[in-house]
Write a protein that holds these residues in place. Sequence first.
Motif, short mmCIF file in Angstrom:
data_model
loop_
_atom_site.label_atom_id
_atom_site.label_comp_id
_atom_site.label_asym_id
_atom_site.label_seq_id
_atom_site.Cartn_x
_atom_site.Cartn_y
_atom_site.Cartn_z
N VAL A 93 0.86 -1.18 0.00
CA VAL A 93 0.00 0.00 0.00
C VAL A 93 0.90 1.23 0.00
O VAL A 93 1.78 1.38 0.85
CB VAL A 93 -0.94 0.01 1.22
N MET A 94 0.71 2.09 -1.00
CA MET A 94 1.51 3.30 -1.14
C MET A 94 0.79 4.46 -0.44
O MET A 94 -0.42 4.62 -0.60
CB MET A 94 1.71 3.65 -2.61
N GLU A 95 1.55 5.23 0.32
CA GLU A 95 1.00 6.44 0.94
C GLU A 95 1.79 7.63 0.39
O GLU A 95 3.01 7.58 0.29
CB GLU A 95 1.13 6.36 2.46
N PHE A 96 1.06 8.69 0.04
CA PHE A 96 1.66 9.82 -0.64
C PHE A 96 1.61 11.08 0.20
O PHE A 96 0.75 11.24 1.06
CB PHE A 96 0.92 10.09 -1.96
N ALA A 112 -7.71 3.13 -4.80
CA ALA A 112 -7.41 3.79 -3.53
C ALA A 112 -7.33 2.73 -2.43
O ALA A 112 -7.72 1.58 -2.62
CB ALA A 112 -8.49 4.82 -3.20
N CYS A 113 -6.84 3.16 -1.28
CA CYS A 113 -6.70 2.24 -0.15
C CYS A 113 -7.28 2.82 1.14
O CYS A 113 -6.70 2.69 2.22
CB CYS A 113 -5.24 1.86 0.05
N GLY A 114 -8.41 3.50 1.04
CA GLY A 114 -9.11 3.93 2.23
C GLY A 114 -8.81 5.33 2.72
O GLY A 114 -9.41 5.78 3.69
N SER A 115 -7.88 6.02 2.07
CA SER A 115 -7.56 7.39 2.46
C SER A 115 -7.39 8.23 1.20
O SER A 115 -7.29 7.70 0.10
CB SER A 115 -6.29 7.45 3.32
N THR A 116 -7.32 9.54 1.39
CA THR A 116 -7.20 10.45 0.24
C THR A 116 -5.76 10.59 -0.27
O THR A 116 -5.48 11.43 -1.12
CB THR A 116 -7.73 11.85 0.59
N ASN A 117 -4.87 9.77 0.26
CA ASN A 117 -3.48 9.84 -0.19
C ASN A 117 -2.84 8.44 -0.21
O ASN A 117 -1.70 8.27 0.21
CB ASN A 117 -2.66 10.79 0.69
#
Length: 171
Positions: A19-22, A125-130
Amino acid sequence: MSLVSVKAHFKQWNRDGDVMEFETSSATVDEAAKTIGVLPARIAKTISFRGAEEKAILIVAAGDAKVDNKKFRLKFGFKPRMLTPDEVLEQTGHAIGGVCPFGLKNDLEVYLDVSMQRFETVFPACGSTNSAIELTKDELFQYSSAIEWLDVCKGWEEEQILSNVSQQLEV
């Protein structure tokens, strides 16, 4: 909390680390495409509709596809009505901009639109806006517990035709 539930969902396949977080927003198709560095069409957007018996149904489609009311009605037997942001959060556990078919609050029916089948991988997406994850079509089907691939979208075929013509002109 939503990102946590999605990572927990992916843990069963040892994919939680993928899962990538930006630092920047990936809340819209265009923002996600820019952040990840891919065509907007490769963003797998999740759209929530009112289903039978007060339960939502989720349609995951390519970023350049739009739900076709007629096709939807023929498939499901009722007019497509999108959920409000509050209803989306209540049904999925995810806020608008991070909605995905993973780590859901409720057991919802998930359908995948054929508009995504032209790509080897897509980015839901993975549940968040980033956040996002890169998945193959088969992984997306498996990890989302999708019921089936269906054809309820429009608009993307025109993009596909233009892309094919452009590629032929370059040859």
